[in-house]
Each structure stands twice: as C-alpha cells, then as structure tokens.
Design a protein around this motif. Sequence first.
Motif, PDB file in Angstrom:
ATOM      1  N   ALA A 299      -0.531  -9.714  -4.930  1.00 14.92           N
ATOM      2  CA  ALA A 299      -1.943  -9.355  -5.090  1.00 14.92           C
ATOM      3  C   ALA A 299      -2.236  -8.010  -4.442  1.00 14.92           C
ATOM      4  O   ALA A 299      -2.992  -7.182  -4.991  1.00 14.92           O
ATOM      5  CB  ALA A 299      -2.826 -10.443  -4.479  1.00 14.92           C
ATOM      6  N   LEU A 300      -1.633  -7.742  -3.287  1.00 13.46           N
ATOM      7  CA  LEU A 300      -1.836  -6.464  -2.600  1.00 13.46           C
ATOM      8  C   LEU A 300      -1.245  -5.317  -3.404  1.00 13.46           C
ATOM      9  O   LEU A 300      -1.867  -4.250  -3.556  1.00 13.46           O
ATOM     10  CB  LEU A 300      -1.220  -6.526  -1.204  1.00 13.46           C
ATOM     11  CG  LEU A 300      -1.333  -5.277  -0.324  1.00 13.46           C
ATOM     12  CD1 LEU A 300      -2.779  -4.835  -0.190  1.00 13.46           C
ATOM     13  CD2 LEU A 300      -0.723  -5.548   1.040  1.00 13.46           C
ATOM     14  N   ILE A 301      -0.042  -5.521  -3.932  1.00 17.81           N
ATOM     15  CA  ILE A 301       0.593  -4.482  -4.747  1.00 17.81           C
ATOM     16  C   ILE A 301      -0.246  -4.189  -5.988  1.00 17.81           C
ATOM     17  O   ILE A 301      -0.497  -3.028  -6.332  1.00 17.81           O
ATOM     18  CB  ILE A 301       2.018  -4.909  -5.156  1.00 17.81           C
ATOM     19  CG1 ILE A 301       2.931  -4.973  -3.930  1.00 17.81           C
ATOM     20  CG2 ILE A 301       2.602  -3.952  -6.197  1.00 17.81           C
ATOM     21  CD1 ILE A 301       4.291  -5.601  -4.214  1.00 17.81           C
ATOM     22  N   GLU A 302      -0.686  -5.248  -6.671  1.00 16.26           N
ATOM     23  CA  GLU A 302      -1.421  -5.049  -7.919  1.00 16.26           C
ATOM     24  C   GLU A 302      -2.784  -4.404  -7.676  1.00 16.26           C
ATOM     25  O   GLU A 302      -3.214  -3.531  -8.440  1.00 16.26           O
ATOM     26  CB  GLU A 302      -1.566  -6.382  -8.645  1.00 16.26           C
ATOM     27  CG  GLU A 302      -0.226  -6.905  -9.170  1.00 16.26           C
ATOM     28  CD  GLU A 302      -0.344  -8.234  -9.890  1.00 16.26           C
ATOM     29  OE1 GLU A 302      -1.430  -8.865  -9.817  1.00 16.26           O
ATOM     30  OE2 GLU A 302       0.645  -8.654 -10.521  1.00 16.26           O
ATOM     31  N   ALA A 303      -3.467  -4.809  -6.604  1.00 13.94           N
ATOM     32  CA  ALA A 303      -4.768  -4.196  -6.309  1.00 13.94           C
ATOM     33  C   ALA A 303      -4.612  -2.711  -5.976  1.00 13.94           C
ATOM     34  O   ALA A 303      -5.424  -1.877  -6.404  1.00 13.94           O
ATOM     35  CB  ALA A 303      -5.428  -4.940  -5.145  1.00 13.94           C
ATOM     36  N   THR A 304      -3.558  -2.389  -5.244  1.00 11.30           N
ATOM     37  CA  THR A 304      -3.317  -0.992  -4.893  1.00 11.30           C
ATOM     38  C   THR A 304      -2.940  -0.179  -6.125  1.00 11.30           C
ATOM     39  O   THR A 304      -3.352   0.978  -6.282  1.00 11.30           O
ATOM     40  CB  THR A 304      -2.210  -0.886  -3.831  1.00 11.30           C
ATOM     41  OG1 THR A 304      -2.564  -1.690  -2.697  1.00 11.30           O
ATOM     42  CG2 THR A 304      -2.018   0.552  -3.384  1.00 11.30           C
ATOM     43  N   GLN A 310      -6.584   4.419 -11.135  1.00  7.25           N
ATOM     44  CA  GLN A 310      -7.964   4.871 -11.331  1.00  7.25           C
ATOM     45  C   GLN A 310      -8.242   6.187 -10.619  1.00  7.25           C
ATOM     46  O   GLN A 310      -9.364   6.682 -10.652  1.00  7.25           O
ATOM     47  CB  GLN A 310      -8.932   3.794 -10.828  1.00  7.25           C
ATOM     48  CG  GLN A 310      -8.936   2.528 -11.681  1.00  7.25           C
ATOM     49  CD  GLN A 310      -9.828   1.437 -11.118  1.00  7.25           C
ATOM     50  OE1 GLN A 310     -10.235   1.480  -9.944  1.00  7.25           O
ATOM     51  NE2 GLN A 310     -10.126   0.451 -11.932  1.00  7.25           N
ATOM     52  N   GLY A 311      -7.213   6.732  -9.945  1.00  3.74           N
ATOM     53  CA  GLY A 311      -7.375   8.007  -9.276  1.00  3.74           C
ATOM     54  C   GLY A 311      -7.986   7.926  -7.894  1.00  3.74           C
ATOM     55  O   GLY A 311      -8.380   8.951  -7.321  1.00  3.74           O
ATOM     56  N   GLN A 312      -8.068   6.717  -7.327  1.00  2.00           N
ATOM     57  CA  GLN A 312      -8.634   6.564  -5.990  1.00  2.00           C
ATOM     58  C   GLN A 312      -7.560   6.786  -4.927  1.00  2.00           C
ATOM     59  O   GLN A 312      -6.365   6.677  -5.197  1.00  2.00           O
ATOM     60  CB  GLN A 312      -9.214   5.155  -5.830  1.00  2.00           C
ATOM     61  CG  GLN A 312     -10.314   4.809  -6.814  1.00  2.00           C
ATOM     62  CD  GLN A 312     -10.845   3.407  -6.596  1.00  2.00           C
ATOM     63  OE1 GLN A 312     -11.217   3.028  -5.493  1.00  2.00           O
ATOM     64  NE2 GLN A 312     -10.881   2.612  -7.667  1.00  2.00           N
ATOM     65  N   SER A 313      -7.990   7.053  -3.705  1.00  2.00           N
ATOM     66  CA  SER A 313      -7.057   7.215  -2.592  1.00  2.00           C
ATOM     67  C   SER A 313      -6.413   5.874  -2.259  1.00  2.00           C
ATOM     68  O   SER A 313      -7.084   4.833  -2.229  1.00  2.00           O
ATOM     69  CB  SER A 313      -7.792   7.748  -1.362  1.00  2.00           C
ATOM     70  OG  SER A 313      -6.940   7.767  -0.237  1.00  2.00           O
ATOM     71  N   THR A 314      -5.103   5.900  -2.028  1.00  2.00           N
ATOM     72  CA  THR A 314      -4.376   4.644  -1.755  1.00  2.00           C
ATOM     73  C   THR A 314      -3.433   4.767  -0.560  1.00  2.00           C
ATOM     74  O   THR A 314      -2.510   3.966  -0.419  1.00  2.00           O
ATOM     75  CB  THR A 314      -3.547   4.224  -2.997  1.00  2.00           C
ATOM     76  OG1 THR A 314      -2.691   5.305  -3.383  1.00  2.00           O
ATOM     77  CG2 THR A 314      -4.435   3.845  -4.162  1.00  2.00           C
ATOM     78  N   HIS A 315      -3.640   5.766   0.299  1.00  2.00           N
ATOM     79  CA  HIS A 315      -2.692   5.969   1.396  1.00  2.00           C
ATOM     80  C   HIS A 315      -2.520   4.724   2.270  1.00  2.00           C
ATOM     81  O   HIS A 315      -1.403   4.245   2.451  1.00  2.00           O
ATOM     82  CB  HIS A 315      -3.110   7.169   2.240  1.00  2.00           C
ATOM     83  CG  HIS A 315      -3.102   8.472   1.481  1.00  2.00           C
ATOM     84  ND1 HIS A 315      -2.196   8.744   0.473  1.00  2.00           N
ATOM     85  CD2 HIS A 315      -3.883   9.568   1.573  1.00  2.00           C
ATOM     86  CE1 HIS A 315      -2.429   9.952  -0.022  1.00  2.00           C
ATOM     87  NE2 HIS A 315      -3.451  10.465   0.632  1.00  2.00           N
ATOM     88  N   PRO A 316      -3.581   4.163   2.843  1.00  2.00           N
ATOM     89  CA  PRO A 316      -3.362   2.972   3.677  1.00  2.00           C
ATOM     90  C   PRO A 316      -2.935   1.760   2.875  1.00  2.00           C
ATOM     91  O   PRO A 316      -2.089   0.974   3.325  1.00  2.00           O
ATOM     92  CB  PRO A 316      -4.724   2.756   4.355  1.00  2.00           C
ATOM     93  CG  PRO A 316      -5.715   3.457   3.487  1.00  2.00           C
ATOM     94  CD  PRO A 316      -4.983   4.615   2.883  1.00  2.00           C
ATOM     95  N   GLN A 317      -3.478   1.595   1.672  1.00  2.00           N
ATOM     96  CA  GLN A 317      -3.144   0.407   0.878  1.00  2.00           C
ATOM     97  C   GLN A 317      -1.673   0.396   0.458  1.00  2.00           C
ATOM     98  O   GLN A 317      -1.019  -0.650   0.485  1.00  2.00           O
ATOM     99  CB  GLN A 317      -4.036   0.332  -0.367  1.00  2.00           C
ATOM    100  CG  GLN A 317      -5.496   0.055  -0.081  1.00  2.00           C
ATOM    101  CD  GLN A 317      -6.296   1.313   0.218  1.00  2.00           C
ATOM    102  OE1 GLN A 317      -5.737   2.422   0.288  1.00  2.00           O
ATOM    103  NE2 GLN A 317      -7.596   1.163   0.391  1.00  2.00           N
ATOM    104  N   ALA A 318      -1.148   1.565   0.060  1.00  2.00           N
ATOM    105  CA  ALA A 318       0.261   1.636  -0.331  1.00  2.00           C
ATOM    106  C   ALA A 318       1.160   1.355   0.868  1.00  2.00           C
ATOM    107  O   ALA A 318       2.195   0.687   0.747  1.00  2.00           O
ATOM    108  CB  ALA A 318       0.577   3.007  -0.926  1.00  2.00           C
ATOM    109  N   LEU A 374       1.214   4.944  10.995  1.00  2.00           N
ATOM    110  CA  LEU A 374       0.340   5.575  10.008  1.00  2.00           C
ATOM    111  C   LEU A 374      -0.917   4.741   9.784  1.00  2.00           C
ATOM    112  O   LEU A 374      -2.026   5.278   9.666  1.00  2.00           O
ATOM    113  CB  LEU A 374       1.083   5.767   8.693  1.00  2.00           C
ATOM    114  CG  LEU A 374       2.306   6.693   8.716  1.00  2.00           C
ATOM    115  CD1 LEU A 374       3.025   6.667   7.382  1.00  2.00           C
ATOM    116  CD2 LEU A 374       1.895   8.112   9.068  1.00  2.00           C
ATOM    117  N   LEU A 375      -0.743   3.427   9.732  1.00  2.00           N
ATOM    118  CA  LEU A 375      -1.889   2.547   9.524  1.00  2.00           C
ATOM    119  C   LEU A 375      -2.817   2.579  10.735  1.00  2.00           C
ATOM    120  O   LEU A 375      -4.046   2.543  10.593  1.00  2.00           O
ATOM    121  CB  LEU A 375      -1.418   1.121   9.249  1.00  2.00           C
ATOM    122  CG  LEU A 375      -0.775   0.895   7.876  1.00  2.00           C
ATOM    123  CD1 LEU A 375      -0.177  -0.495   7.771  1.00  2.00           C
ATOM    124  CD2 LEU A 375      -1.813   1.109   6.778  1.00  2.00           C
ATOM    125  N   GLY A 376      -2.228   2.641  11.935  1.00  2.00           N
ATOM    126  CA  GLY A 376      -3.049   2.739  13.133  1.00  2.00           C
ATOM    127  C   GLY A 376      -3.924   3.975  13.099  1.00  2.00           C
ATOM    128  O   GLY A 376      -5.115   3.943  13.438  1.00  2.00           O
TER     129      GLY A 376
END
Length: 385
Positions: A299-304, A310-318, A374-376
Amino acid sequence: MGPTEEPQTRADLREMTATLLARHLPAHRAQELDEQGMFDRELWRELGTSGLLGIAAPEDSGGSGGTVGDAIAVTEEIARVLPSLAVDYVLSGMVTRMLSEPDLEAPASWLADAASGSQIFSYGLSEPDVGTDLLALRTRASRTDDGWLISGQKTWISLASEADLIFVLCRTDPATAEHTSRGLSLIAVPTDQPGVQVRRVHLAGMRAAMTCEVTLDNAVAPPDHLIGERGRGMRILARTLDVERLMAAAISLGIGRAAAELHQEYACQREAFGRPIGALQAVQHPLADSAAELAAARALIEATTVRLEQGQSTHPQAAMAKLVSSETTARIVDRGMRALGAMGLATESRMQMYFRDARLQLFSPISNEMTRNLLGESLGLPRSY
C-alpha cells in the motif's frame, strides 16, 4: 477500483511477465543462475523483445511507453523469481529513464539498444571509499582534443562485466563553496578498451547480479559521451533517486512475497504429530504477520507511485517505502527459514536464496540507517551528517 487494486492493464502486464518468466526462467534455472553467478544474455534479450526492458521509455524511441508504476510491477514479478535479475533490470531501467529525458543529448541509438537488449549499460557511481557521500568521489576526467580521459576506481557496480557502456560519475571541474555538488559529470565510457578493467566481486547474496570492481586507467570516451551539461551530473542523478528507491522497495516486496508463499506451501505440506504444521498457532501467526506486513508495504509503495506519477514530491514517501519494504522482507525470510528448519538451509531450497538476497536490500541502494537520517531531516530534525 479500490485503493490497492491495480488498473487492468497493469494486472495484465504482471500476468504477461509471470508467464514469460515461467517459460524462460523456471525455478530450477533461476537457482542454477544464482548458484553459478551467471548472467543469461538470451533471457535478457527475451526481456527486450517482450518490451519489458524499455517499459518506461517512450514508444517513439524504441520503448514501450509505460509508466513508472508499470516498471515497478515488472520489477516485483522478476524479484519473486530471481532477485539478482531484478537488480540488473532496475539498473538498466535507470539508464533508459535517464536517456528518455528530453533535455539530455545522447546518441539516439542508445535508448533503442538498451530497450531491445542488444546492448547493456551500467552505472559507475560507488567507489571503495565512497558510497552515500558521492561528493567525495575521486574518479577524475579531463577534456582532450579527442574527447575525455577518465581515471579512478569504481566498486559494487552491478552488470559491469556484461556492459557495453558504463555511465561513470566523475569529477570534471572543481566544486564551489556555494554548490558542492557541481563539477561532477556523467560520462559514458565504452568497456571494450585497454583502459577499462573489470573484476567480478562474488557476493554471498545477489550472486547473479554480476557485481564488479571497475578500474579506469586513462580510459577514453568520445566527446559526445558526456551526458547532459558538464558539471551537473548530480542534478541528473537526483531525478532518479525516488524512482530508484521505489524500485528497490519493489525488489524487497517480490522477495518477501516469494518467501511467504514458500513458507505457506511448506506449512501445508509438512506434517508433524499426524497433521500439517500449518495447523499449529506457532506456524500460523508468523504467516499472518507476513501477510499483513506485505499488504502494508504494498500500500505504501502504490500510494507513493501514484503521487510520483501525478508529479507530486515523493522524497520522504519513497524513502519510507524502501525502508519499510526491506525491513519487512528481512523479517519474512527469517520467519520462513525458522519454519523450514534445516530444509531452509539446503541449497535445493529457494528459501536460502531469498534469505541471502534480502540482506542486500537493507543497505542498497542506500543503507536503512542513512534512510532514517534523511527521514529525520524531513521531519524537521537537525541534520545528522
């Protein structure tokens, strides 16, 4: 369509990939390639002929015109059968996506050749003393009348022994105090020359990913083999980071899925005390945990992936997807090894391959410790490095 359901075209793509692998890479062949640390060029060309190597490249450039989500789905299916091949597939996909960028001038034939499998390309980034901190790399390139001269050493380079070109990150200009990442360039170095020496590095896991050490001693590259703008190689690579982490997450997901399936199959077949061991809570509960954790990681992979497309920022999600998927899979393969016992360690069992291969995902393409750093920082905490 529910939030975790795939479009029918992507489900069809998964089925096509699984069917192709069942035909050309049955379980016994996958284990043979793993045990012998071999690369199957015929299989690679088959992936090209089927359109899978160029899945995310434009159709007018020889690709299949698919999406990042399509490439992620294919990566997972390959990793479920032979994780080593999935590593090579992701690496090749990074190159084709880079060559697809409209602002990067490169010979038009490269993208078509990579997508067809007629030529194999690799990246040369890491060095013996340089991993995550690419700004500290020591490989140098100097401009000559005839092109470029490149010297240095690269290591942990997957697919290098098979590659026709290696896209080498090297320093072409001094860094500036304001922009420390400037001065690094990507140059495509032909491997068929005396200035390029490739040595296999044999790993305990991902044996068939063809990991190598590459020594460059005045290696020559033509002037038009500079990718993009001189001194802006890190900017080019930065475009690929989120996709690379999602692809790494997909590899982990494929491994975890395969290990959980093997665990469940064994639990249904193995009998003790007159009944299948799958009837015991001590066996059922780990399988239930694995199923729930795989669903959460997916679910996390697919949402990201949706955000990225969609062209949104995904740095923390990826980064989260890479972290969660790799840690999840490490637990799943450990549960499988415990359930299978001695059989899990037998070389005839695929579980030991998944167990070994899953270890790489904890520190590649970036270590989970660095991922947490990086997440911190993304949470607003002080930078720790």
